[in-house]
Write an enzyme that holds these catalytic residues in place. Structure first.
Site, PDB file in Angstrom:
ATOM      1  CE  LYS A  92      13.557 -89.964 117.489  1.00 23.41           C
ATOM      2  NZ  LYS A  92      12.733 -90.578 116.442  1.00 23.41           N
TER       3      LYS A  92
ATOM      4  CE1 TYR B 183      18.349-104.168 148.891  1.00 21.35           C
ATOM      5  CE2 TYR B 183      19.024-103.113 146.833  1.00 21.35           C
ATOM      6  CZ  TYR B 183      18.545-103.032 148.136  1.00 21.35           C
ATOM      7  OH  TYR B 183      18.262-101.797 148.671  1.00 21.35           O
TER       8      TYR B 183
HETATM    9  C1  LIG Z   1      13.684 -90.999 115.515  1.00 22.12           C
HETATM   10  C2  LIG Z   1      13.432 -90.745 114.076  1.00 22.12           C
HETATM   11  C3  LIG Z   1      14.493 -90.681 113.169  1.00 22.12           C
HETATM   12  C4  LIG Z   1      15.910 -91.075 113.548  1.00 22.12           C
HETATM   13  O1  LIG Z   1      15.967 -92.469 113.578  1.00 22.12           O
HETATM   14  P1  LIG Z   1      17.293 -93.301 113.950  1.00 22.12           P
HETATM   15  O2  LIG Z   1      16.883 -94.713 113.767  1.00 22.12           O
HETATM   16  O3  LIG Z   1      17.625 -92.963 115.354  1.00 22.12           O
HETATM   17  O4  LIG Z   1      18.361 -92.861 112.994  1.00 22.12           O
HETATM   18  C5  LIG Z   1      14.209 -90.298 111.870  1.00 22.12           C
HETATM   19  N1  LIG Z   1      12.929 -90.034 111.480  1.00 22.12           N
HETATM   20  C6  LIG Z   1      11.883 -90.122 112.324  1.00 22.12           C
HETATM   21  C7  LIG Z   1      10.520 -89.840 111.829  1.00 22.12           C
HETATM   22  C8  LIG Z   1      12.091 -90.502 113.639  1.00 22.12           C
HETATM   23  O5  LIG Z   1      11.048 -90.621 114.474  1.00 22.12           O
END
Ligand SMILES: *Cc1c(COP(=O)(O)O)cnc(C)c1O
Length: 345
Positions: free
Chosen positions: A39, A247
């Site tokens: 994702k 800045y």
């Molecule tokens: C993002 C997510 C993961 C992965 O989690 P990490 O902490 O990045 O390993 C796994 N399961 C679900 C439902 C998630 O939303």
């Protein structure tokens, strides 16, 4: 049309480190299959490239948040499956009916919507995070009866900590064994994998650790950095004692110094919290003054050989950079932004 020139900043990305991290997570997952959360465009690194490399290494189960992200992945490598964690909305149905992917159904309404499609799905059960998912009581009460479920999932709230909540969520999820038609059960994210074999069930879902994040001490020394930001020197300048930099003049030279202005700034995810704190070239070149939108200044007094146009590696070891900046390792990855050339080796 002439092609644009290379960007003056780039992310060097290590295929070898990515695959090595996944293989370590495979071993820690024991007999469970090990998937990959891709994702947010593969946590900022590039989901298409991540999927190609992990699929070639043998990964078969991928996870995105939305149908837009599923669409953006294009055709998946042979034999791979994709789950869409945020489920399904009416406005996703037209695309979802055409793509061979599974929604992770989170609500009673989503279950009803998907029944009309009649294909297998995944289901998320909330065991205590109170984020997404049906309740345990919904499941035991028959809300999923007749639904073809590939994977029943839950998600840990505090796997990166020592807390009773992990065992409480584990027990709640275990109580659902055999209560649905699901072929597989899946609970562990990166930190959950480190909690041991009981948490692995049939399928694990790491994200962070694939990309070089250290979710818990167990992963130290095993997980390698994947993303290395680099920026080009746009200008080299000499400072006299008492000259101010950037800045609001937050840095004042106490001696004659040499400074490089690098093409990197908060619009690239290098946020203002690195002002006067960040460093480059393995700690040798301190970031001085305020981080601008597109530029930072680094003290290169110790590096007379560095000229305009040369590239400098900005220090971005995730655990270290996280404790330095107060940003989470997740934010450090997903904030990286669109302006880097992403270069996989
Ligand atoms: C993002 C997510 C993961 C992965 O989690 P990490 O902490 O990045 O390993 C796994 N399961 C679900 C439902 C998630 O939303």
């Amino acid at each position: 049309m002439i092609a644009p020139p290379p960007s003056p900043n780039r992310l060097r990305l290590s295929s070898e480190a990515l695959v090595s991290n996944w293989r370590w997570l495979v071993r820690q997952s024991g007999s469970a299959a090990c998937g990959a959360a891709v994702k947010a465009d593969g946590y900022g690194l590039g989901a298409v490239e991540v999927v190609a490399r992990l699929a070639a290494a043998g990964c078969r189960d991928f996870f995105v948040a939305t149908w837009g992200e599923a669409w953006a992945l294009g055709a998946l490598p042979e034999g791979c499956s994709l789950s869409v964690l945020h489920g399904i909305r009416p406005e996703d149905m037209e695309l979802a009916a055409q793509l061979p992917y599974r929604p992770v159904l989170n609500t009673i309404r989503q279950v009803a919507l998907w029944r009309s499609i009649g294909r297998p799905c995944d289901v998320m059960v909330d065991t205590g995070i109170n984020r997404l998912g049906l309740s345990v009581a919904d499941v035991t009460g028959g809300a999923l009866d007749g639904l073809q479920i590939d994977t029943l999932m839950s998600h840990l709230a505090s796997a990166d900590e020592e807390t009773d909540q992990n065992m409480i969520q584990l027990a709640a999820f275990q109580s659902l064994r055999g209560r649905t038609t699901a072929k597989r059960m899946s609970l562990a994210n990166s930190a959950g994998i480190c909690l041991g074999a009981d948490f692995a069930f049939d399928l694990t879902r790491p994200g962070l650790a694939l990309y070089g994040g250290i979710p818990r001490a167990e992963a130290k020394g095993a997980i390698q950095q994947v993303a290395f930001p680099e920026a080009q020197i746009i200008q080299r300048r000499a400072l006299n004692p008492d000259d101010k930099v950037g800045y609001n003049a937050t840095f004042t030279a106490d001696r004659s110094m040499d400074v490089a202005i690098l093409n990197l700034g908060y619009a690239d995810g290098y946020l203002r919290c690195f002002s006067g704190k960040g460093s480059a070239s393995g700690g040798q070149l301190p970031v001085i003054g305020r981080v601008s939108m597109d530029l930072i200044a680094v003290d290169i007094s110790s590096a007379p050989e560095l000229e305009e146009g040369e590239w400098i590696g900005v220090d971005y070891d995730l655990p270290q950079t996280s404790s330095l900046s107060g940003l989470s390792q997740y934010e450090l990855l997903t904030g990286l932004g669109a302006r880097y050339d992403r270069i996989w080796a």
